[in-house]
Each structure stands twice: as structure tokens, then as C-alpha cells.
Write a protein that holds these residues in place. Structure first.
Motif, short mmCIF file in Angstrom:
data_model
loop_
_atom_site.label_atom_id
_atom_site.label_comp_id
_atom_site.label_asym_id
_atom_site.label_seq_id
_atom_site.Cartn_x
_atom_site.Cartn_y
_atom_site.Cartn_z
N VAL A 115 -6.07 -1.78 6.56
CA VAL A 115 -4.71 -2.23 6.25
C VAL A 115 -3.89 -2.25 7.53
O VAL A 115 -3.81 -1.26 8.25
N GLU B 109 -11.24 0.72 2.93
CA GLU B 109 -10.23 -0.32 2.72
C GLU B 109 -8.91 0.05 3.37
O GLU B 109 -8.25 -0.79 3.99
N ARG B 110 -8.53 1.32 3.25
CA ARG B 110 -7.25 1.77 3.83
C ARG B 110 -7.26 1.65 5.35
O ARG B 110 -6.25 1.36 5.97
N ARG C 250 -6.68 2.09 -6.83
CA ARG C 250 -6.89 2.98 -5.68
C ARG C 250 -7.62 2.22 -4.57
O ARG C 250 -8.42 1.34 -4.83
N LEU C 251 -7.35 2.63 -3.36
CA LEU C 251 -8.05 2.10 -2.20
C LEU C 251 -9.06 3.11 -1.70
O LEU C 251 -8.79 4.32 -1.68
N SER C 252 -10.21 2.61 -1.28
CA SER C 252 -11.18 3.51 -0.65
C SER C 252 -10.70 3.78 0.78
O SER C 252 -9.82 3.10 1.31
N LEU D 193 -8.59 -7.31 -0.31
CA LEU D 193 -7.67 -7.21 0.81
C LEU D 193 -8.09 -8.12 1.96
O LEU D 193 -7.42 -8.19 2.98
N SER E 288 -4.66 6.56 -1.26
CA SER E 288 -3.80 5.38 -1.18
C SER E 288 -3.99 4.49 -2.39
O SER E 288 -5.09 4.38 -2.94
N THR E 289 -2.91 3.86 -2.79
CA THR E 289 -2.92 2.93 -3.91
C THR E 289 -2.34 1.61 -3.43
O THR E 289 -1.41 1.58 -2.64
N VAL E 290 -2.91 0.53 -3.91
CA VAL E 290 -2.37 -0.79 -3.60
C VAL E 290 -1.75 -1.35 -4.88
O VAL E 290 -2.29 -1.20 -5.96
N VAL F 122 0.86 -1.19 0.00
CA VAL F 122 0.00 0.00 0.00
C VAL F 122 0.90 1.23 0.00
O VAL F 122 1.79 1.37 0.83
#
Length: 131
Positions: A76, A72-73, A67-69, A96, A53-55, A46
Motif C-alpha cells: 500500500v 498486501e499491506r 482484512r489485509l494480509s 489492490l 489492517s482493514t481496507v 486502508v
């Protein structure tokens, strides 16, 4: 009718019921797998940036990212090495979280019922031959 015949008939009935249940469970597991596909584990990273944020992950010989919402972030745990799952037929899709265990449970129940049906069938045949 002696006891061996009664046990043989009961075993055969239980065997047929278990066989029908196992077919239903295994067919349902197959339909779920065809619809959802197979999810394979991978390690993801991440990357936090200004705009979100990008995974990123490696699958099927290529690097992928999305991209992560914010939700979702928030889930992590370790951005450096996050456990993730990608879809085998579409490596661009990533989860994830671990895929639901429902399909696995249905498949195991189907296999147990199939084993019960097989054991009941063997018992019924043995009692028929002995009696």
C-alpha cells in the motif's frame, strides 16, 4: 497465371489464416473474461488497527471491507486513497493491484488479426474483379 491471380490467392490464404487466429484469440479472451469477470476501479481506504489492517471501499451502492494480509499491506502506497479494483458481479472481492493485462493483449491481437483478414479479403475480391 498472372501476378494478380497469385497475389489474390496469397491474400486469400493470409486472410483465412488471420481469420482463424482472430477467432481463436477472441474466443480465448471471452473465456478468460467469463471465468475471471470484469474488474472495475474504485478508491479504497486502508485503516490500520491494533489487530491488523482493514481496507474499505464503496461499490454497487454499498460500503465493503475486508482484512489485509501483511504482504498486501506492505504494497500500500497511500493509505488514505489507494487505487483498487472490485469484481463487478461480486463487489465484496477486491484487488489492490490492477487486473492482469493478458486478456486485453489477447483481445487486441485478435482484433488486429481480424482487421488483417478483412483487408486481405477485400484485396482478394478486388483483384479477382479487376483481373
Amino acid at each position: 497465371m498472372d501476378a494478380a491471380e497469385v497475389v489474390s490467392i496469397v491474400a486469400e490464404v493470409i486472410g483465412w489464416i488471420a481469420f482463424g487466429g482472430s477467432l481463436a484469440c477472441l474466443l480465448l479472451a471471452m473465456v478468460i473474461r467469463m471465468g475471471d469477470g470484469r474488474w472495475l476501479p474504485t478508491d479504497a481506504v486502508v485503516v490500520d488497527q491494533e489487530h491488523g489492517s482493514t481496507v474499505r471501499w464503496f461499490a454497487e451502492g454499498e460500503f465493503h471491507q475486508r482484512r489485509l494480509s501483511a504482504e498486501e499491506r506492505a504494497h500500500v502506497v497511500d493509505p488514505e486513497e489507494e487505487r483498487a479494483f472490485y469484481r463487478e458481479r461480486e463487489p465484496d472481492r477486491l484487488r489492490l493491484h490492477e487486473p492482469p493485462t493478458g486478456r486485453r493483449v489477447i483481445r487486441i491481437v485478435g482484433l488486429i488479426l481480424l482487421a488483417i483478414a478483412g483487408a486481405a479479403g477485400v484485396l482478394s475480391v478486388v483483384l479477382m474483379l479487376v483481373g
